[in-house]
Design a protein around this motif. Structure first.
Motif, PDB file in Angstrom:
ATOM      1  N   LEU A  48       0.854  -1.302  -0.103  1.00 16.78           N
ATOM      2  CA  LEU A  48       0.149   0.005   0.182  1.00 16.78           C
ATOM      3  C   LEU A  48       0.911   1.117   0.046  1.00 16.78           C
ATOM      4  O   LEU A  48       1.702   1.459   0.649  1.00 16.78           O
ATOM      5  CB  LEU A  48      -0.827   0.036   1.392  1.00 16.78           C
ATOM      6  N   LEU A  49       0.407   2.226  -0.894  1.00 17.91           N
ATOM      7  CA  LEU A  49       0.931   3.421  -0.815  1.00 17.91           C
ATOM      8  C   LEU A  49       0.122   4.156  -0.031  1.00 17.91           C
ATOM      9  O   LEU A  49      -1.170   4.481  -0.591  1.00 17.91           O
ATOM     10  CB  LEU A  49       1.261   4.217  -2.278  1.00 17.91           C
ATOM     11  N   LEU A  50       0.520   5.170   1.003  1.00 21.83           N
ATOM     12  CA  LEU A  50      -0.030   5.998   1.797  1.00 21.83           C
ATOM     13  C   LEU A  50       0.514   7.314   1.509  1.00 21.83           C
ATOM     14  O   LEU A  50       1.653   7.696   2.036  1.00 21.83           O
ATOM     15  CB  LEU A  50      -0.398   5.635   3.232  1.00 21.83           C
ATOM     16  N   ILE A  61      -0.757  12.714  -6.217  1.00 21.90           N
ATOM     17  CA  ILE A  61      -1.455  11.967  -7.442  1.00 21.90           C
ATOM     18  C   ILE A  61      -0.487  11.454  -8.458  1.00 21.90           C
ATOM     19  O   ILE A  61      -0.493  10.330  -8.992  1.00 21.90           O
ATOM     20  CB  ILE A  61      -2.203  13.011  -8.082  1.00 21.90           C
ATOM     21  N   GLU A  62       0.636  12.277  -8.722  1.00 17.92           N
ATOM     22  CA  GLU A  62       1.603  11.726  -9.788  1.00 17.92           C
ATOM     23  C   GLU A  62       2.364  10.777  -9.147  1.00 17.92           C
ATOM     24  O   GLU A  62       2.865   9.786 -10.006  1.00 17.92           O
ATOM     25  CB  GLU A  62       2.499  12.897 -10.075  1.00 17.92           C
ATOM     26  N   LEU A  63       2.847  10.682  -7.758  1.00 23.96           N
ATOM     27  CA  LEU A  63       3.547   9.768  -7.314  1.00 23.96           C
ATOM     28  C   LEU A  63       2.738   8.326  -7.517  1.00 23.96           C
ATOM     29  O   LEU A  63       3.116   7.357  -7.926  1.00 23.96           O
ATOM     30  CB  LEU A  63       3.608   9.944  -5.686  1.00 23.96           C
ATOM     31  N   ALA A  67       3.724   4.849  -9.406  1.00 30.44           N
ATOM     32  CA  ALA A  67       3.793   3.906  -8.486  1.00 30.44           C
ATOM     33  C   ALA A  67       3.111   2.710  -9.203  1.00 30.44           C
ATOM     34  O   ALA A  67       3.559   1.509  -9.288  1.00 30.44           O
ATOM     35  CB  ALA A  67       3.442   4.080  -7.115  1.00 30.44           C
ATOM     36  N   ALA A  68       1.860   2.975  -9.738  1.00 27.65           N
ATOM     37  CA  ALA A  68       1.181   1.943 -10.364  1.00 27.65           C
ATOM     38  C   ALA A  68       1.720   1.362 -11.628  1.00 27.65           C
ATOM     39  O   ALA A  68       1.652   0.196 -12.131  1.00 27.65           O
ATOM     40  CB  ALA A  68      -0.239   2.577 -10.826  1.00 27.65           C
ATOM     41  N   ILE A  74      -0.654  -2.142  -7.188  1.00 22.53           N
ATOM     42  CA  ILE A  74      -0.466  -1.497  -5.765  1.00 22.53           C
ATOM     43  C   ILE A  74      -1.732  -0.762  -5.331  1.00 22.53           C
ATOM     44  O   ILE A  74      -2.477  -0.035  -6.142  1.00 22.53           O
ATOM     45  CB  ILE A  74       0.818  -0.440  -5.795  1.00 22.53           C
ATOM     46  N   LYS A  75      -2.011  -0.855  -4.081  1.00 20.48           N
ATOM     47  CA  LYS A  75      -3.117  -0.181  -3.502  1.00 20.48           C
ATOM     48  C   LYS A  75      -2.820   1.174  -3.136  1.00 20.48           C
ATOM     49  O   LYS A  75      -1.506   1.298  -2.636  1.00 20.48           O
ATOM     50  CB  LYS A  75      -3.669  -0.907  -2.361  1.00 20.48           C
ATOM     51  N   VAL A  76      -3.572   2.156  -3.317  1.00 23.80           N
ATOM     52  CA  VAL A  76      -3.219   3.537  -2.974  1.00 23.80           C
ATOM     53  C   VAL A  76      -4.186   4.078  -2.193  1.00 23.80           C
ATOM     54  O   VAL A  76      -5.581   4.289  -2.279  1.00 23.80           O
ATOM     55  CB  VAL A  76      -2.917   4.480  -4.116  1.00 23.80           C
TER      56      VAL A  76
END
Length: 119
Positions: A48-50, A61-63, A67-68, A74-76
């Motif tokens: 997960l990206l938090l 948003i760009e990160l 990341a995807a 990946i879950k965001v």
């Protein structure tokens, strides 16, 4: 237990969230901006990206978009005090990304993360 990458530019908020997530049983890497988060993502996968939405350098948003690309699936989850900005740019975020508006209760954060990870 999940591997969580936390990207938050506010030092005290980052430390507070990282401690709470660790107490909830997760492994957390906490970084201060989107560029450091991308560097971390290229070195090790996360569940997960938090990410805060508004950060210097590389915004959340760009990160999340990058990341995807780096880790498909990946879950965001975004955390932000600027919900209108997050909602306006939501179509640029990975599918299934969630937004949690500040201020929030830590239990709400942990619960939403648990729901995301179990889906």
């Amino acid at each position: 237990m999940a591997q969580i990458l936390l990207a938050e530019d506010d030092d005290s908020m980052r430390d507070f969230l990282a401690k709470a997530l660790r107490r909830a049983g997760h492994e957390v890497e906490a970084v201060g901006d989107g560029l450091d988060a991308m560097e971390s993502l290229t070195q090790s996968p996360v569940d997960l990206l938090l990410a805060d939405v508004v950060m210097p350098g590389l915004d959340g948003i760009e990160l999340a978009r990058r990341a995807a690309q780096e880790q498909p699936g990946i879950k965001v989850m975004f955390i932000t005090g600027f919900a209108a900005v997050a909602l306006k740019n939501r179509d640029q975020a990975p599918k299934g990304a969630r937004v949690l508006s500040k201020p929030f209760h830590l239990r709400e954060l942990v619960d939403q993360i648990d729901v995301m990870l179990s889906a």
